[in-house]
Enzyme design. Structure first.
Site, mmCIF file in Angstrom:
data_model
loop_
_atom_site.group_PDB
_atom_site.id
_atom_site.type_symbol
_atom_site.label_atom_id
_atom_site.label_comp_id
_atom_site.label_asym_id
_atom_site.label_seq_id
_atom_site.Cartn_x
_atom_site.Cartn_y
_atom_site.Cartn_z
ATOM 1 N N HIS A 52 0.805 -1.220 0.000
ATOM 2 C CA HIS A 52 0.000 0.000 0.000
ATOM 3 C C HIS A 52 0.836 1.266 0.000
ATOM 4 C CE1 HIS A 52 -4.052 -1.813 0.782
ATOM 5 N NE2 HIS A 52 -3.267 -2.849 1.040
ATOM 6 N N ASP A 78 3.898 9.325 -0.792
ATOM 7 C CA ASP A 78 2.719 8.569 -0.372
ATOM 8 C C ASP A 78 2.425 7.492 -1.401
ATOM 9 O OD1 ASP A 78 0.499 7.926 1.178
ATOM 10 O OD2 ASP A 78 -0.161 10.004 1.347
HETATM 11 O O1 F6P Z 1 -0.777 1.304 4.483
HETATM 12 C C1 F6P Z 1 -0.326 2.119 5.450
HETATM 13 C C2 F6P Z 1 -0.626 1.711 6.886
HETATM 14 O O2 F6P Z 1 0.494 1.245 7.544
HETATM 15 C C3 F6P Z 1 -1.705 0.670 7.016
HETATM 16 O O3 F6P Z 1 -1.175 -0.594 7.164
HETATM 17 C C4 F6P Z 1 -2.460 1.128 8.208
HETATM 18 O O4 F6P Z 1 -3.816 0.815 8.115
HETATM 19 C C5 F6P Z 1 -2.277 2.626 8.255
HETATM 20 O O5 F6P Z 1 -1.075 2.865 7.564
HETATM 21 C C6 F6P Z 1 -2.272 3.167 9.659
HETATM 22 O O6 F6P Z 1 -1.138 2.732 10.353
HETATM 23 P P1 F6P Z 1 -1.135 1.994 11.758
HETATM 24 O O7 F6P Z 1 -1.844 0.704 11.606
HETATM 25 O O8 F6P Z 1 0.310 1.841 12.082
HETATM 26 O O9 F6P Z 1 -1.857 2.920 12.691
#
Ligand code: F6P
Length: 518
Positions: free
Chosen positions: A157, A366
């Site tokens: 992602h 991003d």
């Molecule tokens: O894709 C980016 C990401 O790391 C996702 O895995 C996650 O949902 C989002 O950012 C938020 O991050 P975290 O789970 O570390 O709060």
């Protein structure tokens, strides 16, 4: 009958409410699973003293959830340490912020091993497994090592940096070589595809053949699948939110009167360029004093990863910069910048986007950035606002009708704010219509079905480029050139059968959505 098994670091259980989740990944996966049914496996977000040796699946509607807790030591080393202090900055091209320790790396590998052990008893022979994000890069290799032959896909992602950057990570060659255990690797943009393939070739001697990459006995297809949003649902949410004048929307917009609103919405993360954005707004007001008192910036920034020191520092800096600019530029009846560090519901956000004349989306780097797409989806089609978008967001490769800026250039962002506020309605309409067509034709249903159709063997699309506003149509057959062959027919027992069951209907459903507009 094929069943979809989704694995992600964090699993959002339905009863937890929408405010907390709200990352693009969580929203996308929930909508994919609610539509197709299946199993969602991952971390509960909680910790407990002893590591679990099994998980108890719980069913909600069509989705079965199987979550496990981590120990505090695992949370420290796997999640906060290797995933978020080593991989996260590295993947966002921030070598200077990358902190590597062997303890963290061992914890990361350990959790991936444990996930594999816990998942295997839940798997059925025909399951199609879809693993998400940088926390779980070696998971397919761990599953293969234990004899899993199902199709396994991965979606990344966030950005993937060039080999020169990725190669600075200790053990980068080993880690990148585990990617070959996947059958299909989805990335956000063609640039990420090129970087990953280049890295596999440069760091672990993989061989490249078009968008296939071979390492050892395995061959993976690497392809761009830009993630989208549920455009229609978000548009309706925005209309309803403004009509109902929900509390946050009313409370934010009523005191504005006829003043204009510029909005930014991001997790409080250094990759999002929040501090640089505040500075750019200050520069805009300094360079164009006629706008003082007439426009305000609302930055919504829910705190994130607050145990990581770099995030604590960002929290402090954003307060300091906003305070300094407000003191220097504000008036007794006008505060130029409001930074709100809490999460709002998607309904409230959609209403605020619709009220804002400018969406300021300026990450330093991003993967995609779904706020950009949500801002467009929420606009009033008769009087739309203007999107200002960083060229370093994956979304910029699709949304060329936004005002594209370099977030490192404060002056350029400041001038884009001025241009956006002065833009004639005819030009706003022209840009909005094209942006809306693009996000609609590559929405979340398109993304899910295109990826799953490819993974389940119906269709591996050739070529990566999804031009702005004109995404590549899905192929209707699996024949034609070498690039359109399904992934890894050789060693996977179920893969050589014609695709059947759910994903056949996934694809059929996807066709009307797929990309004619644009
Ligand atoms: O894709 C980016 C990401 O790391 C996702 O895995 C996650 O949902 C989002 O950012 C938020 O991050 P975290 O789970 O570390 O709060």
């Amino acid at each position: 009958m094929m069943r979809l098994v989704v694995v992600s670091n964090r699993v959002t259980m339905p009863e937890r409410g929408e405010k907390v989740a709200a990352g693009g990944l969580a929203v996308a996966l929930r909508s994919a699973l609610e539509e197709h049914g299946g199993l969602w496996f991952g971390w509960s977000g909680a910790t407990k003293a002893e590591p679990a040796s099994s998980v108890e699946p719980v069913r909600h509607g069509k989705v079965t959830y199987a979550v496990t807790d981590l120990t505090e030591a695992e949370r420290q080393s796997y999640y906060l340490g290797f995933a978020n202090r080593a991989l996260w900055p590295l993947m966002h091209y921030r070598l200077g912020l990358t902190e590597f320790t062997r303890t963290d790396y061992a914890g990361y590998l350990g959790v991936n091993r444990r996930f594999a052990r816990l998942l295997i008893p839940l798997l059925k022979p025909d399951d199609i497994i879809w693993i998400h994000d940088y926390h779980l890069i070696p998971l397919a290799a761990e599953l293969r090592r234990r004899g899993v032959t199902n199709r396994i896909g991965y979606f990344h992602h966030i950005p993937w940096p060039p080999a020169e950057v990725f190669g600075a990570l200790p053990f980068s060659a080993t880690l990148i070589s585990t990617m070959a255990a996947y059958d299909l690797i989805g990335m956000q943009t063609p640039n990420d595809v090129a970087n990953l393939i280049g890295g596999m070739v440069a760091l672990c001697g993989a061989q490249r053949d078009g968008n296939r990459v071979r390492s050892g006995q395995r061959k993976a297809v690497v392809q761009a699948f830009p993630i989208g949003i549920d455009v229609e649902a978000f548009r309706k949410l925005a209309v309803a939110s403004v009509r109902a004048a929900t509390q946050p929307v009313r409370a934010t917009t009523a005191p504005l009167g006829s003043r204009k609103l510029v909005i930014g919405v991001d997790r409080l993360d250094y990759s999002k360029g929040i501090v640089q954005r505040l500075e750019a707004f200050g520069t805009f007001l300094r360079n164009h004093p006629e706008h003082r008192g007439e426009v305000g910036l609302l930055q919504i920034a829910p705190p994130s990863r607050t145990d990581v020191p770099e995030y604590v520092e960002l929290d402090r800096m954003s307060d300091e910069v906003a305070g300094r600019l407000n003191a220097a530029l504000g008036e007794f009846d006008w505060t130029p910048i409001r930074v709100v560090k809490k999460a709002y519901s998607r309904s409230a956000l959609s209403g605020l986007y619709r009220r804002a004349q400018v969406g300021l989306v300026t990450p330093m780097r991003d993967g995609m950035n779904l706020v950009a797409k949500e801002y467009v989806a929420a606009q009033n089609p008769d009087d739309p606002g203007v999107l200002i978008l960083s060229r370093f967001a994956g979304a910029a490769q699709q949304l060329g009708e936004a005002l594209i800026v370099n977030p490192f250039d404060t002056h350029e962002v400041a001038e884009a704010i001025r241009t956006a506020l002065a833009m004639p309605k005819s030009e706003r309409l022209r840009r909005f219509e094209r942006l809306y067509a693009t996000i609609s034709s590559t929405d979340i249903a398109w993304w899910t079905s295109r990826y799953l159709a490819a993974l389940s063997g119906l269709d591996i699309p050739s070529g990566d480029v999804v031009p702005p506003g004109r995404p590549k149509p899905l192929r209707s057959t699996r024949k034609s050139g070498a690039d359109s062959k399904p992934a890894r027919l050789d060693t996977l027992p179920q893969a050589s059968r014609p695709a059947h069951g759910k994903f056949a209907s996934v694809r059929a459903k996807a066709l009307p959505n797929a990309p004619s507009a644009g």
